[in-house]
Design a protein around this motif. Sequence first.
Motif, PDB file in Angstrom:
ATOM      1  N   TYR A 149       6.656   6.528  -0.239  1.00 29.87           N
ATOM      2  CA  TYR A 149       5.720   7.164   0.693  1.00 29.87           C
ATOM      3  C   TYR A 149       6.333   7.296   2.080  1.00 29.87           C
ATOM      4  O   TYR A 149       5.666   7.134   3.092  1.00 29.87           O
ATOM      5  CB  TYR A 149       4.398   6.379   0.716  1.00 29.87           C
ATOM      6  N   LEU A 185      -3.789   4.313  -0.558  1.00 29.28           N
ATOM      7  CA  LEU A 185      -3.667   2.927  -0.108  1.00 29.28           C
ATOM      8  C   LEU A 185      -2.641   2.822   1.018  1.00 29.28           C
ATOM      9  O   LEU A 185      -2.879   2.154   2.032  1.00 29.28           O
ATOM     10  CB  LEU A 185      -3.266   2.023  -1.276  1.00 29.28           C
ATOM     11  N   TYR A 186      -1.520   3.484   0.838  1.00 28.18           N
ATOM     12  CA  TYR A 186      -0.444   3.396   1.834  1.00 28.18           C
ATOM     13  C   TYR A 186      -0.854   4.059   3.147  1.00 28.18           C
ATOM     14  O   TYR A 186      -0.621   3.515   4.226  1.00 28.18           O
ATOM     15  CB  TYR A 186       0.821   4.048   1.292  1.00 28.18           C
ATOM     16  N   ALA A 219      -0.673  -1.406  -1.967  1.00 30.94           N
ATOM     17  CA  ALA A 219      -0.121  -0.316  -2.767  1.00 30.94           C
ATOM     18  C   ALA A 219       1.004  -0.839  -3.652  1.00 30.94           C
ATOM     19  O   ALA A 219       1.104  -0.486  -4.831  1.00 30.94           O
ATOM     20  CB  ALA A 219       0.404   0.792  -1.854  1.00 30.94           C
ATOM     21  N   GLY A 226      -1.575   5.377  -4.843  1.00 30.18           N
ATOM     22  CA  GLY A 226      -0.624   4.777  -3.912  1.00 30.18           C
ATOM     23  C   GLY A 226      -0.642   5.470  -2.558  1.00 30.18           C
ATOM     24  O   GLY A 226      -0.562   4.819  -1.514  1.00 30.18           O
ATOM     25  N   THR A 230       8.049   0.830  -2.368  1.00 30.00           N
ATOM     26  CA  THR A 230       6.801   1.448  -1.912  1.00 30.00           C
ATOM     27  C   THR A 230       7.044   2.249  -0.645  1.00 30.00           C
ATOM     28  O   THR A 230       6.572   3.386  -0.516  1.00 30.00           O
ATOM     29  CB  THR A 230       5.742   0.362  -1.648  1.00 30.00           C
TER      30      THR A 230
END
Length: 364
Positions: free
Chosen positions: A345, A320-321, A329, A317, A341
């Motif tokens: 993050y 991707l983020y 993500a 994650g 999400t």
Amino acid sequence: MTGTALANAIAEYLSSIEAGNYRENADSALQQWAEWLARERDVSHLDDVAVIDCRRYARHLKRRVRADELKSSTAHTYYAYVRAFLGFCEADELISKNPAAVSRAQAELPENTADADRQFWSQRDRKSILAFMDKRVERALDGDGVSRERAYRDRALVRLLALSGVRGAEVFRSPADDKRPGAAWKDVDIDGGSIRVFGKSREYEYAQLPRKAADALERYHRVFDPPTPRFPVFPTDHAPSKFRAVREQLEGEYTGNRIESILDENDIDDVVREYEIVIPAISTRGARNLMKRLCAEAGLDIDGEYLKPHGARRGLGHQLYSEGHAELAQSALRHASIATTHESYSNIRASETAERVDDVLDES
């Protein structure tokens, strides 16, 4: 004192919980809280639990953190169990309001530093462990090291963790939760790129299965050739568990003496395969121990720790983020909303905001 005894209310709450791990942990935390209430606040009935009692309990947890008896994250977890229990009591109309949810009670909790300590697999660590697993398979094919079947199994396990975003409890057996026996081959759709798991929501979900993870599972399946689609993807190596599964599943079809004769005359793995016995999957603890051994073999040391299974999900994650794929993500991690999400993050968002502010200030 009148009303519902605290012990009875706790028992009712625990009986309502489906997840075995959560029920066991909640039981321990709530019993400790009830004992503290009786000892320090002379409270033994649900109706007598007040906001001030919850505030004092939060302060008690803070003192234990300062005395190095608890981690701050553990203190917050203990209080969360109490808050959840009292929330249940409110919903069940046993009390009019949840005293643990009041801000002045929660204000006494210690600062939670858990986020700073949460491990995630960095891109470099992920590449290192995946490269090691490939080399381990090559050595096994050359007759060096572990068996070919074990090498393919372990590579599939690591790739699944590293690339799919699954939680350990979704693919490995959770001994305290009957609904989490571990993923079976019938749950794996290699061509469709998905694996069916019992999610955190306690509903079945489909986790994404990227090509490299699917390829590793497909090759492992070809080498292992499971006797039935109901067989666990990652079966246990615990011999007593295999023997117990054989006895339980052949009971009724054969006499006890005949079953023991079969076991005495044949290798246990041959019996499992011939009679299509479904043995237990590796447990979540077993998977963690396996990751410890693999990291030791690979010479990977992450600040004195090993690559923990749940850190793989966080690492996926995070990458991707950080690369600007927030919605991807969200989908990969199966978050119910993009807000979850973003919250997970938020450190990345803060860093990006700082860079943009710097750019603006440099231009002015």
